[in-house]
Design a protein around this motif. Sequence first.
Motif, short mmCIF file in Angstrom:
data_model
loop_
_atom_site.label_atom_id
_atom_site.label_comp_id
_atom_site.label_asym_id
_atom_site.label_seq_id
_atom_site.Cartn_x
_atom_site.Cartn_y
_atom_site.Cartn_z
N VAL A 914 21.57 -18.56 -32.21
CA VAL A 914 21.48 -19.98 -31.88
C VAL A 914 20.49 -20.19 -30.75
CG1 VAL A 914 22.77 -21.93 -30.93
CG2 VAL A 914 23.80 -20.51 -32.72
N ASP A 920 21.04 -23.26 -36.44
CA ASP A 920 21.39 -24.55 -35.85
C ASP A 920 22.66 -24.41 -35.00
OD1 ASP A 920 23.17 -27.22 -36.24
OD2 ASP A 920 21.04 -27.71 -36.12
N PRO A 921 22.71 -24.99 -33.80
CA PRO A 921 23.90 -24.84 -32.95
C PRO A 921 25.20 -25.27 -33.62
CG PRO A 921 22.09 -25.76 -31.69
CD PRO A 921 21.62 -25.71 -33.12
N GLY A 924 26.17 -22.58 -35.91
CA GLY A 924 26.69 -21.46 -35.14
C GLY A 924 28.12 -21.69 -34.71
#
Length: 997
Positions: A914, A920-921, A924
Amino acid sequence: MGHDARASSLASRLARLGFTEPARAERLLATGPLADQAGEAWLLDALGAVADPDLALTGLIRLLEADPEPDRLVAALAADASLRERLLAVLGVSAALGDHLARHPEDWRVLGDGDGGTGLPDAAELRAELLRAVGADPDQAQPRAADAGPGALDALRRAYRRALLALAARDLTGQATFAEVTGGLADLAGATLEAALAIARAGLPDDAEPCRLAVIGMGKTGGRELNYVSDVDVIFVAEPLQDEAGALRTATALAAALMRACSETTGEGAIWPVDAALRPEGKAGPLVRTLESHRAYYERWAKTWEFQALLKARPVAGDRELGERYVATVAPLVWSAAQRENFVADVQAMRRRVEEHIPAKQADRQLKLGPGGLRDVEFSVQLLQLVHGRADPTLRSPNTLTALAELARGGYVGRADAAELDEAYRFLRSVEHRIQLYRLRRTHTVPDREQDLRRIGRSLGFRTDPVGEFETAWRRHAREVRRLHEKLFYRPLLVAVARLEPGEARLTPEAARARLEALGYADSAGALRHIEALTTGVSRRAAIQRTLLPVMLGWFADAHDPDGGLLAFRKVSEALGSTPWYLRVLRDEGATAERMARILACGKLPADLLLRAPEAVAMLADDEELRPRSRSALLTEVQAAVRRATSPEQAVATARAIRRRELFRLVAADALGLLDIEAVGQGITDVTAAVVAGALDAATAAWEAEHGRALPTRIAVIAMGRFGGHELQYGSDADVMFVHEPLPGASEHEASQAAHTVANELRRLLQLPATDPPLKVDADLRPEGRQGPLVRTLASYEAYYRRWAHVWESQALLRAEFVAGDPRVGERFTRIIAPVRWPEHGLTEAEVREIRRIKARVEAERLPRGADPTRHTKLGRGGLADVEWTVQLIQLRHAAAVPELRTTRTLAALRVAVAAGLLDPADGDTLAEAWRLASRVRNAIMVVRGRAGDSLPTDLRECAGVARFLGYPPGRTGDLLEDYRRVTRRARSVVERVFYA
């Protein structure tokens, strides 16, 4: 200049006294009716002592401006400290009572007492006072007001508020106890109902059919624990003198007029609503019934909640003899209600429904209905009363705190718990009173304006930081109430069953069995046998057990398997019975006993571990003792034990005993919420690494003892899979590979044979039959799997990986880590595999397709036949394999370029991916949440069953145990299934986009 200095000095003094608007207060003092007293200490100090000095000063000036003889009041205040304290205390808390005094300034006189006494009028005196206020004769059997018009209604309201004013003054100055205040409010409500009934009689036509009518107080009115502003709950019961139909019409007219007389708004406002909704059939049923009609309804149709409500029933107005007969009629039904099917579950479900209907915006500040609020105390006490009051008449008080005291006195609730609840209930009710007094409005929500919080805090005695101190005390009491509510309400602590002896009159075996069933024990007869075995006799051990068990039974019942917990406790107690510290620690260290009970009853694994190492009870006394030990400390202990042993079997048996002890430490800390899933995995990995190292030392020493010379090679053990990832679970095998390097001059063939012998001996020793949990050492991830040699040299590994390594082997090596043996060999092996697991140019498209193909094949072929993919934690949709393969694909493709990805740990790699922009956060977070939940579920399955499992159990009892271990409240197993499926469904969606895209 002198005037300005004096003004500045006065303003500063006012600020120090607690005025929030000192300049305004200074103007009011200088220009109003108190101008001559503006600087007098008696006035300023008295104002500074109240909850809201600004409010009190404003109210006092309004009163003086309305009073035709203000000088007389000022003189009385200056001369009478008691009057001064009471009047200003009221004005500093209640704007509404300040309004009343401004309308009726003569009422300040009720706050004085010529003889300095502080007594409150009793119920009879209040009744007489309010009846006279409406022109009725208190000595008449059926008092009738002078008329039923607006004048009578206004007179009733004035008399009510005058009595309320006197009571509030004594409450706010500490001259009346909590019980006197709440009882006085209930008595005042009864007197008001009596006067309202007298007004209702005055409004009857001359030809009305005569009847007898009793008003039964319910709820807090019936319990003599009323608050300042509340609906007054009642039930009406009538008896005819001649014609029943006509008498019921008259009684209904009287009841309706009584309700209007209290709730109707006049020039003097309203008093409070009278609520008759607790009557049979609620609002759909007739307002008034005969006694026989009530009895028939309750015998045939009443629901569980109605008997809970009737626990508070008390005659408060009207025909007292009829009211007493009503209570005597329903009492046997109330105290047998607990025998109804699903009684406890119904009461618990009703409490949950109440909580679920609280508006979300209010939930955090609800004093009455929210978690940790008044209802938590009241429902807990009432359930215990209804369950145990059948056999114990001392528990039948309608008053919450009186009943709580009796529950503690009888052993149904621990004394410390009762004291905590009592203190918290008084505090919460006092807060409720302060909130309601301000505007005399029905509210149970703590305000959020600082000005309001400051007034409440100061009225409760918090002066240094009124807002902060109040909020802290409130939250502390609410947390304690909620904790005790969960403990008492969902698994009630019952009478001291541990004191049971055959033939004891107070507690028959049948009664004890019923109480154990109420606690949730499935085999009450078996539980009774365990209790009797532990408590029978005159020994000191039996005496201490008789003290311990009443409380521990409830703690067992708070967890998944109270029967198993009690049985395990009996076995541990028998094993340690002669150990002097054991029962002493349990008796004197409350946390130890509670923790032991909860841990033993949460599942089979902790019970099995403790039964084989009962001395581990000692570590439960302190959180520090439950902290996982470091790998270095464990390795030192294990290796020392191996050196002391006289045989390899003894050496490894000692190492396995250490592992058993440490597993119990980890399970206990996990069960108590002291560790998260990463810490649990690290702890299990560390103890496994220490034990493997000890077994390697023992196997090496055995070879050298047999051959009379040093081992001709250096061996290293490489952890793989979850072992290498520091992610072992309670039921995990230890995946490893063995690597060796012959010593200079040694024959490679001889070195290889020696290494094989040592590796096989290590595996044998760790899997020998014993009382300790076996540790399976699995070497199937080695090159060529089971078809390949168990041990290879460094050169052999290097040649194999250079020529033959498949992409899946590169993937497996991502979690390879040296854990035992020769560190130089381990370090060289790590260097050899670095380009294999972190390829310099990442993966080719063909290799990516191959990984995806293998993953799809695993999904299709390895999921057990009939397994539900939405419940399978390892291979199911969104489970561990989905998350781990996704993370590992990212590592294989990018670890060469992003060195931080070169970690064996799944969540660590996920965080790096991430941070590096490779994931993508939100994706994650979704993957991490699924991995943690699936890992926790697998551990919980092992804890509950005592054996490993990959799928959420289909057995309802086991699944409930898993849910409880994971922190779900009783009865919420379905929430676990919903949460698991929701979380893993979202994770699978990410896997479809990231792994298979």
